[in-house]
Motif scaffolding. Structure first.
Motif, PDB file in Angstrom:
ATOM      1  N   GLU A  43       0.703  -1.083  -0.226  1.00  0.00           N
ATOM      2  CA  GLU A  43       0.448  -0.156  -0.373  1.00  0.00           C
ATOM      3  C   GLU A  43       0.814   1.468  -0.342  1.00  0.00           C
ATOM      4  O   GLU A  43       0.388   2.500   0.300  1.00  0.00           O
ATOM      5  CB  GLU A  43      -0.705   0.162   1.469  1.00  0.00           C
ATOM      6  CG  GLU A  43      -2.161  -2.119   1.281  1.00  0.00           C
ATOM      7  CD  GLU A  43      -2.988  -1.328   1.648  1.00  0.00           C
ATOM      8  OE1 GLU A  43      -3.779   0.230   2.109  1.00  0.00           O
ATOM      9  OE2 GLU A  43      -3.492  -1.782   3.027  1.00  0.00           O
ATOM     10  N   HIS A  44       1.865   0.893  -0.822  1.00  0.00           N
ATOM     11  CA  HIS A  44       2.721   1.855  -0.897  1.00  0.00           C
ATOM     12  C   HIS A  44       1.830   3.036  -1.265  1.00  0.00           C
ATOM     13  O   HIS A  44       2.498   4.685  -0.909  1.00  0.00           O
ATOM     14  CB  HIS A  44       4.257   2.115  -1.539  1.00  0.00           C
ATOM     15  CG  HIS A  44       4.636   2.574  -1.736  1.00  0.00           C
ATOM     16  ND1 HIS A  44       5.578   4.115  -0.583  1.00  0.00           N
ATOM     17  CD2 HIS A  44       5.060   3.795  -2.769  1.00  0.00           C
ATOM     18  CE1 HIS A  44       6.276   4.837  -1.114  1.00  0.00           C
ATOM     19  NE2 HIS A  44       6.258   4.710  -2.506  1.00  0.00           N
ATOM     20  N   GLY A  45       1.293   3.445  -2.028  1.00  0.00           N
ATOM     21  CA  GLY A  45       0.769   4.411  -3.285  1.00  0.00           C
ATOM     22  C   GLY A  45      -0.826   5.372  -2.107  1.00  0.00           C
ATOM     23  O   GLY A  45      -0.718   6.412  -2.275  1.00  0.00           O
ATOM     24  N   ASN A  46      -1.299   4.653  -1.312  1.00  0.00           N
ATOM     25  CA  ASN A  46      -1.751   4.502  -0.249  1.00  0.00           C
ATOM     26  C   ASN A  46      -1.510   5.231   0.520  1.00  0.00           C
ATOM     27  O   ASN A  46      -2.496   6.164   1.445  1.00  0.00           O
ATOM     28  CB  ASN A  46      -2.897   3.757  -0.637  1.00  0.00           C
ATOM     29  CG  ASN A  46      -3.317   3.098  -1.725  1.00  0.00           C
ATOM     30  OD1 ASN A  46      -4.343   3.534  -2.836  1.00  0.00           O
ATOM     31  ND2 ASN A  46      -3.563   1.417  -1.700  1.00  0.00           N
ATOM     32  N   LEU A  47      -0.942   4.476   1.619  1.00  0.00           N
ATOM     33  CA  LEU A  47      -0.346   5.021   2.847  1.00  0.00           C
ATOM     34  C   LEU A  47       0.688   5.574   3.308  1.00  0.00           C
ATOM     35  O   LEU A  47       1.963   5.135   3.347  1.00  0.00           O
ATOM     36  CB  LEU A  47      -0.188   3.780   4.283  1.00  0.00           C
ATOM     37  CG  LEU A  47      -1.247   2.555   4.463  1.00  0.00           C
ATOM     38  CD1 LEU A  47      -1.215   1.696   4.847  1.00  0.00           C
ATOM     39  CD2 LEU A  47      -3.081   3.763   4.829  1.00  0.00           C
ATOM     40  N   THR A  48       0.867   7.363   3.027  1.00  0.00           N
ATOM     41  CA  THR A  48       2.078   7.765   2.915  1.00  0.00           C
ATOM     42  C   THR A  48       2.789   7.943   4.214  1.00  0.00           C
ATOM     43  O   THR A  48       3.931   8.146   4.187  1.00  0.00           O
ATOM     44  CB  THR A  48       1.250   9.294   2.848  1.00  0.00           C
ATOM     45  OG1 THR A  48       0.851  10.303   4.524  1.00  0.00           O
ATOM     46  CG2 THR A  48       0.426   9.813   1.965  1.00  0.00           C
ATOM     47  N   TYR A  49       2.652   7.858   5.167  1.00  0.00           N
ATOM     48  CA  TYR A  49       3.278   7.944   6.593  1.00  0.00           C
ATOM     49  C   TYR A  49       4.308   9.170   6.614  1.00  0.00           C
ATOM     50  O   TYR A  49       5.752   9.092   6.254  1.00  0.00           O
ATOM     51  CB  TYR A  49       4.421   6.339   6.531  1.00  0.00           C
ATOM     52  CG  TYR A  49       3.192   5.473   6.495  1.00  0.00           C
ATOM     53  CD1 TYR A  49       2.919   5.022   8.316  1.00  0.00           C
ATOM     54  CD2 TYR A  49       2.988   4.278   5.971  1.00  0.00           C
ATOM     55  CE1 TYR A  49       2.110   3.835   8.524  1.00  0.00           C
ATOM     56  CE2 TYR A  49       2.276   3.258   6.415  1.00  0.00           C
ATOM     57  CZ  TYR A  49       1.862   3.082   7.698  1.00  0.00           C
ATOM     58  OH  TYR A  49       1.607   2.021   7.675  1.00  0.00           O
ATOM     59  N   PRO A  50       3.549  10.572   6.463  1.00  0.00           N
ATOM     60  CA  PRO A  50       3.845  11.527   7.133  1.00  0.00           C
ATOM     61  C   PRO A  50       5.026  11.940   7.364  1.00  0.00           C
ATOM     62  O   PRO A  50       6.524  12.191   6.574  1.00  0.00           O
ATOM     63  CB  PRO A  50       3.174  12.646   7.462  1.00  0.00           C
ATOM     64  CG  PRO A  50       1.901  12.091   8.040  1.00  0.00           C
ATOM     65  CD  PRO A  50       2.180  10.554   7.428  1.00  0.00           C
ATOM     66  N   GLU A  51       5.390  11.383   8.659  1.00  0.00           N
ATOM     67  CA  GLU A  51       6.764  11.390   8.896  1.00  0.00           C
ATOM     68  C   GLU A  51       7.847   9.989   9.028  1.00  0.00           C
ATOM     69  O   GLU A  51       9.080  11.087   8.466  1.00  0.00           O
ATOM     70  CB  GLU A  51       6.512  11.110  10.906  1.00  0.00           C
ATOM     71  CG  GLU A  51       5.735  12.349  11.942  1.00  0.00           C
ATOM     72  CD  GLU A  51       4.397  11.737  12.029  1.00  0.00           C
ATOM     73  OE1 GLU A  51       3.363  12.597  12.368  1.00  0.00           O
ATOM     74  OE2 GLU A  51       3.759  10.962  10.561  1.00  0.00           O
ATOM     75  N   GLY A  52       7.219   9.512   8.343  1.00  0.00           N
ATOM     76  CA  GLY A  52       8.194   8.659   7.827  1.00  0.00           C
ATOM     77  C   GLY A  52       8.862   8.852   6.844  1.00  0.00           C
ATOM     78  O   GLY A  52      10.207   8.734   6.438  1.00  0.00           O
ATOM     79  N   THR A  53       8.303   9.777   5.780  1.00  0.00           N
ATOM     80  CA  THR A  53       8.339  10.371   4.382  1.00  0.00           C
ATOM     81  C   THR A  53       9.470  10.796   4.797  1.00  0.00           C
ATOM     82  O   THR A  53      10.438  11.412   4.564  1.00  0.00           O
ATOM     83  CB  THR A  53       6.995  10.660   3.494  1.00  0.00           C
ATOM     84  OG1 THR A  53       6.419   9.027   3.784  1.00  0.00           O
ATOM     85  CG2 THR A  53       7.514  11.301   2.253  1.00  0.00           C
ATOM     86  N   ALA A  54       9.337  12.524   5.824  1.00  0.00           N
ATOM     87  CA  ALA A  54       9.850  13.790   6.387  1.00  0.00           C
ATOM     88  C   ALA A  54      10.792  13.065   6.428  1.00  0.00           C
ATOM     89  O   ALA A  54      12.610  13.565   5.965  1.00  0.00           O
ATOM     90  CB  ALA A  54       9.109  14.252   6.552  1.00  0.00           C
TER      91      ALA A  54
END
Length: 734
Positions: free
Chosen positions: A137-148
């Motif tokens: 679900e890489h495209g659906n769940l962004t995980y904002p802190e993890g991406t930042a």
């Protein structure tokens, strides 16, 4: 429709770089201890926690670069290991302080074991979900802190440097706290206070600390504004109203034990506002949980489908290797067994229950733990860790547990302690699972090896719990006060009032420091007195004595001293812990000021009908205005920076980013305020240990002391610190 190309991480799966090294784990463990302790300090005081992964990543890049060439995967292991301290600390402070409010002692061993078991369960329960949530679900769940955090690590790998901004915040924040903190130099009043004569019962005050300023900047003007709105409602509307209507009542008004005319604003807050605030926080937590029910149901459905997929998935690539399922299942069963043995062999003092109840508690931890780990791991991917409704999940756990206990007839105080134990482990597991998911998302983006990250989190949990328990107990003792009663209360030990019991026939401490109020009504150091002759009384749910602990003098037949523990005081209000105790007490003992609790519930309903997120308002209504006003100043600085950037034609999204110059400087302020503030707590512990008072600054009454000890100076110095935040927030990063 063509299939999307397979995602390629920054470090390809076929490439191997240094990753799980000794220095990476060592520095991660050090950062875990530091940020775990800081989270306990700030979270107990502010009722809020902020993510630690980004400042840890920034510091790691700088430190490892100074020691020689570092791999991005090494830096990722540092932040993964270190971030565990923050998530475990958040779960602990939201729940375990409730033991104090239920009348029990907070033992270091109990905090350590429960935090360790909950943290490791959170990791193990999350591992079977990783492939579905992070990869598929890489495209659906962004995980904002993890991406930042991944953005920070990639920028650091390319040569970017952000650490100077964090170090500036650390340096200036440390110097400011050294002079401001009343437990250190106390060069000027730490909490400027104004009690208007034209609005009796109210107070306007601010704990002018760098950590509150930094928290306010990071959460932003909207959330900070809602927090102060709750504070204004409590301190400038409700409390003056209580004083207006109650000042002419000659006797105490329940749950108060003295007439309202004799109460200070702090007394009004602790007696009437806290029960109302606890009801508000409970209602808002449940409403938040109900709003996320569709997400929760979706998370559970997807989680049920995930486990089988994960077991049979191909693990040929380095980036797909999880810890084996044998470790997950075997480790989980072992942890549950250890919890049962711990509850049976080392119960809460005064809270012994049967082995059957302990077995039921261990099974409930498995049930609710896996349920809310699944929910937490998915929900942080949608809305981020800061909006994760951990409090709501814990309330639901406690309500279900307490209801089961009620049906079984398990309503003695001991079962309240057992219920908060269950809720605490579940809360810690869910909090750590959410942050572990963010870390694994970071690893997925940069190309880390999952099993190495999972092992790093386990190590981070194991190390950070040492500091978390020490910090919690240090704050409880270091911020405590022993105050002489305004008027001694006569009673007989042979006929104690309902809800009052003898806890110690001879108080365990030989000497205590009596704290006297100064001219502004704030506590200041007094003198040491012999306390061995006193009897320790514990009041809980008594109609004649406010909840708390008291020292009774058998020679005079009077209660002479009130012992206010640090946790639960205005300096460390612990709103979530108070809430958990309120929920348990309400169901098991049914001894609550229900009128005040329901006022808070209906206040939250009104706020929700206005279209405002009620949880921030409820927490603000519970906390002291000294906390919310200082946080609001940080929110105002953030608003000013955003406007300045917009006027200059800059990109406003940069100021809103978690890696903006202002956010990094604010992270430094938070860390400095927590670290140096804990040094102040250590000083108080030293004084208590050796029964002496350390004078680190000019003595009260001396010329330099009188020159500086003015509230306007405190306001000016805090304004200068706020200006430094404004300045560095507008200064671009390199």
């Amino acid at each position: 429709m063509s299939a999307q190309p397979e995602f390629q991480p920054f470090v390809p799966a076929a490439e191997s770089r240094r990753e799980f090294t000794v220095r990476a784990v060592l520095f991660g463990a050090i950062f875990g201890i530091i940020f775990g302790a800081v989270t306990v300090y700030v979270g107990l005081r502010a009722g809020l926690t902020v993510a630690a992964s980004i400042p840890i990543s920034v510091l790691s890049i700088s430190v490892l670069r100074a020691l020689g060439k570092a791999s991005i995967l090494e830096n990722n292991i540092v932040q993964t290991t270190g971030n565990a301290g923050q998530s475990i600390a958040a779960g602990v402070i939201f729940t375990l302080p409730a033991l104090i409010f239920l009348g029990f002692d907070l033992e270091y061993t109990r905090i350590f074991i429960l935090a360790l078991l909950g943290g490791w369960l959170g990791v193990l329960f999350m591992i079977p979900l990783r492939r579905q949530l992070i990869v598929e679900e890489h495209g659906n769940l962004t995980y904002p802190e993890g991406t930042a955090c991944a953005d920070v690590l990639i920028a650091g790998e390319k040569g970017g440097s952000f650490a100077s901004r964090v170090f500036f915040g650390l340096g200036l924040g440390a110097v400011y706290t050294l002079f401001q903190n009343e437990n250190l130099l106390g060069a000027w009043p730490g909490t400027p206070n104004y009690e208007p004569k034209w609005l009796p019962g109210s107070a306007i005050r601010a704990d002018a600390t760098p950590e509150y300023l930094g928290v306010g900047y990071i959460i932003g003007p909207r959330v900070a504004g809602v927090l102060i709105a709750g504070g204004v409602f409590s301190w400038l509307v409700v409390m003056p109203m209580i004083h207006f209507f109650g000042v002419h009542v000659p006797g105490p008004v329940y749950p108060g034990t003295v007439p309202i005319s004799q109460m200070s604003p702090s007394d009004l807050w602790s007696t009437y506002v806290r029960p109302m605030g606890a009801g508000a926080v409970a209602a808002s937590g449940l409403i938040t949980l109900l709003k996320t029910m569709p997400t929760i149901i979706g998370a559970l459905t997807a989680g049920a489908k995930t486990i089988g997929k994960n077991v049979s998935a191909s693990t040929a690539k380095r980036t797909e290797h999880d810890l084996p399922m044998s470790v997950v299942i075997g480790g989980s069963l072992l942890l549950v067994l250890l919890m049962f043995l711990f509850l049976t062999l080392k119960p809460v003092p005064g809270a012994q229950v049967s082995w059957f109840a302990n077995l039921a508690a261990a099974l409930l931890v498995v049930l609710f733990g896996f349920l809310f780990v699944t929910v937490s791991s998915r929900i942080v991917g949608l809305i981020g860790s800061s909006a994760n409704p951990i409090s709501g999940m814990t309330i639901a756990t406690l309500m279900a547990t307490a209801a089961i206990f009620l049906v079984k007839g398990w309503t003695a105080p001991a079962f309240g302690a057992l219920a908060i134990t269950i809720g605490g482990v579940v809360c810690i597991a869910a909090a750590n699972a959410g942050d572990t998911s963010q870390d694994l998302k970071t690893g997925f983006l940069v190309g880390a090896t999952p099993w190495k990250q999972q092992l790093a989190v386990m190590i981070g949990v194991g190390v950070s719990v040492f500091a978390i328990g020490l910090t919690l107990n240090a704050m409880n003792k270091g911020l405590e006060t022993f105050k002489p009663m305004k008027a001694p209360i006569a009673l007989s030990l042979s006929a104690l009032p309902s809800g009052v019991q003898v806890q110690q026939q001879h108080f365990s401490r030989p000497r205590i420091e009596l704290t006297e109020p100064n001219a502004a009504g704030q506590a200041q150091s007094g003198h040491f007195v012999d306390s061995s002759q006193y009897v320790l009384l514990n009041a809980l749910g008594s109609p004649t004595l406010a909840d708390g602990k008291y020292l009774y003098n058998p020679a005079t037949g009077n209660i002479e001293i009130q012992w206010s523990q640090g946790i639960g005081s205005e300096k460390a209000a612990a709103p979530q812990g108070r809430l958990m105790a309120t929920v348990i007490n309400g169901i098991l003992s049914r001894k609550l000021p229900w009128g005040l609790v329901l006022l808070g519930v209906f206040l939250v309903i009104a706020i929700e009908l206005l279209g405002i997120r009620s949880l921030s308002f409820a927490v603000g209504a519970y906390l002291s205005i000294g906390t919310t006003l200082a946080i609001f100043v940080g929110g105002v600085v953030r608003w000013m920076v955003d406007r300045a950037v917009a006027r200059a034609g800059g990109d406003a999204s940069e100021t809103e980013s978690e890696v903006s110059p202002g956010s990094l400087y604010a992270s430094g302020l938070i860390a400095a305020g927590g670290i140096v503030g804990l040094l102040g707590v250590s000083r108080k512990l030293y004084e208590d240990k050796f029964h002496t008072i350390l004078h680190l600054w000019f003595a009260p009454g001396s010329g330099p002391y009188e020159l500086l000890n003015h509230q306007p100076l405190s306001v000016v110095m805090f304004a200068l610190l706020a200006f430094s935040l404004y300045y560095f927030a507008r200064k671009p990063l390199k």
